[in-house]
Design an enzyme around this catalytic site. Structure first.
Site, PDB file in Angstrom:
ATOM      1  CE1 TYR A 139      -3.541  -2.622   0.678  1.00  0.00           C
ATOM      2  CE2 TYR A 139      -4.646  -0.575   1.243  1.00  0.00           C
ATOM      3  CZ  TYR A 139      -4.698  -1.914   0.912  1.00  0.00           C
ATOM      4  OH  TYR A 139      -5.914  -2.533   0.817  1.00  0.00           O
ATOM      5  CE  LYS A 184       1.390 -18.078  -2.335  1.00  0.00           C
ATOM      6  NZ  LYS A 184       0.413 -19.176  -2.388  1.00  0.00           N
ATOM      7  CG  ASP A 217      -2.586 -20.304  -0.968  1.00  0.00           C
ATOM      8  OD1 ASP A 217      -1.999 -20.282   0.139  1.00  0.00           O
ATOM      9  OD2 ASP A 217      -2.136 -20.945  -1.951  1.00  0.00           O
ATOM     10  CG  ASP A 241      -8.136  -4.602   1.829  1.00  0.00           C
ATOM     11  OD1 ASP A 241      -9.045  -4.086   2.503  1.00  0.00           O
ATOM     12  OD2 ASP A 241      -8.119  -4.598   0.583  1.00  0.00           O
ATOM     13  CG  ASP A 245     -13.798  -6.697   2.547  1.00  0.00           C
ATOM     14  OD1 ASP A 245     -13.573  -5.977   3.550  1.00  0.00           O
ATOM     15  OD2 ASP A 245     -14.269  -6.266   1.485  1.00  0.00           O
TER      16      ASP A 245
HETATM   17  C1  IPM Z   1     -10.331  -0.980   4.256  1.00  0.00           C
HETATM   18  C2  IPM Z   1     -10.589  -0.389   2.890  1.00  0.00           C
HETATM   19  C3  IPM Z   1      -9.417   0.502   2.531  1.00  0.00           C
HETATM   20  C4  IPM Z   1      -8.177  -0.360   2.465  1.00  0.00           C
HETATM   21  C5  IPM Z   1      -9.597   1.318   1.242  1.00  0.00           C
HETATM   22  C6  IPM Z   1     -10.849   2.167   1.307  1.00  0.00           C
HETATM   23  C7  IPM Z   1      -8.387   2.160   0.942  1.00  0.00           C
HETATM   24  O1  IPM Z   1     -10.802  -1.394   1.949  1.00  0.00           O
HETATM   25  O2  IPM Z   1     -10.210  -0.214   5.225  1.00  0.00           O
HETATM   26  O3  IPM Z   1     -10.259  -2.209   4.345  1.00  0.00           O
HETATM   27  O4  IPM Z   1      -7.916  -1.007   1.438  1.00  0.00           O
HETATM   28  O5  IPM Z   1      -7.434  -0.400   3.452  1.00  0.00           O
HETATM   29 MG    MG Z   2     -10.873  -3.335   2.788  1.00  0.00          MG
END
Ligand code: IPM
Ligand code: MG
Length: 352
Positions: A139, A184, A217, A241, A245
């Site tokens: 990032y 990884k 993975d 990240d 999710d």
């Molecule tokens: C998160 C989001 C952010 C990230 C984006 C909005 C930059 O997806 O906080 O997980 O990738 O960190």
């Molecule tokens: Mg995110």
């Protein structure tokens, strides 16, 4: 005691959920005997519209001088072609505040087990904490793009790995004593260093913690197969990240989860993990529980532990009563959910 909180409502559903979280924070503060002074600043797309950039110097100063920063959400299709995207403001804010440790808990409430896209028997008992490295890796590496070639460089130093690993080991000690480090290391150099540093630290400083390592993975697969087998997971920025999710689906709705981004000192940055959901923005439909969980984490960062417990107890009582927004099959609007939660806080205080 008066705490200073800088509020960044941001974009999409950000303002709606932040308003609910603010009311909850104000109310619980009065019950627990402290007060909060809120300063609201434009951030993300809202700031691009007003000032031409997602994070102004003034907003950054207001964040740096606060005891805690509370963020709604940023981004939306409106700014897809803006010279600087709203998300860049968030990355710059994380970096400037030095909040390298992002804590994303995902626990399945028994009343919600049948809301998960996974079978209830699979998700039952899931209570995982993802500790995501937040200010390094791909990032923040050198990047370049020409017409025909693009690159993003991923770098980690030993010091960066050590500080996030320490946070994760300490969290594991407060929980069930198990840490899974995700990397990884069969391919990437950064992951090989990651694994070596985490292993060393475990042997040296945390022999009481059960440490294992998993490739990213395989971890993604295990999270769907045996989600309840995880306690704390620690991983680099990009893997965290993605995995967070994925984990957000276990409890039934991404709208339930909050996150705390912490550095070595205050202020921390607190936000729900969901995005700005432009499709439902302004309709009073959003689930405010993720923001409310982030508010509970904010209270913990201020050592207002009793207030955080009050908030979580009120949320649990609402789950048990099936008082939900539409994403969970309930009939409450975002603002109604907030009002109900304040009523619950009030009745708990009377009962206590
Ligand atoms: C998160 C989001 C952010 C990230 C984006 C909005 C930059 O997806 O906080 O997980 O990738 O960190
Ligand atoms: Mg995110």
């Amino acid at each position: 005691m008066t705490y200073k909180i800088t509020l960044l409502p941001g974009d999409g559903i950000g303002p709606e959920i932040t308003q609910v979280a603010r009311a909850v924070l104000d109310h619980v503060a009065s019950l627990s005997g402290f007060s909060i002074k809120f300063t609201e600043c434009a951030f993300g797309g809202a700031s691009i519209d007003q000032y031409g950039e997602p994070l102004t110097e003034k907003t950054l100063k207001a964040c740096q001088s606060a005891d805690a920063v509370f963020l709604g959400a940023v981004g939306g299709p409106k700014w897809d072609h803006a010279p600087e995207r709203p998300e860049m403001g968030l990355l710059a804010l994380r970096k400037a505040l030095g909040v390298y440790a992002n804590l994303r808990p995902a626990a399945v409430h028994p009343a919600l087990a049948d809301k998960s896209p996974l079978r209830p028997d699979l998700v039952a008992g899931t209570d995982v904490l993802i500790v995501r490295e937040l200010t390094g890796g791909i990032y923040f590496g050198e990047r370049e793009r020409t017409e025909d070639k693009a690159s993003d460089k991923c770098t980690y130093t030993r010091a960066e790995i050590e500080r996030i690993a320490r946070v994760a080991f300490e969290q594991a000690r407060l929980r069930r004593g198990k840490l899974t480090s995700v990397d990884k290391a069969n391919v990437l150099e950064t992951s090989k260093l990651w694994r070596a540093v985490v292993t060393e630290m475990g042997q040296r400083d945390f022999p009481d913690i059960e440490l294992d390592h998993m490739y990213v993975d395989a971890a993604a697969m295990h999270m769907l197969r045996h989600p309840a087998s995880f306690d704390v997971m620690v991983t680099e920025n990009m893997f965290g990240d993605i995995l967070s999710d994925e984990a957000s689906m276990l409890p039934g709705s991404i709208g339930l989860l909050g996150s705390a981004s912490l550095g070595d000192q205050r202020p921390g940055l607190f936000e729900p993990i969901h995005g700005s959901a432009p499709d439902i923005a302004g309709q009073d439909k959003a689930n405010p529980f993720g923001a409310i969980e982030a508010a509970a984490q904010l209270l913990e960062s201020l050592d207002e532990i009793e207030a955080a417990k009050r908030v979580r107890a009120a949320v649990n009582a609402m789950h048990e009563a099936g008082e939900w927004t539409g994403d969970l099959g309930g009939s409450l609007t975002c603002s109604q959910a907030g009002v109900k939660l304040v009523e619950r806080l009030e009745s708990q205080a009377v009962a206590a």
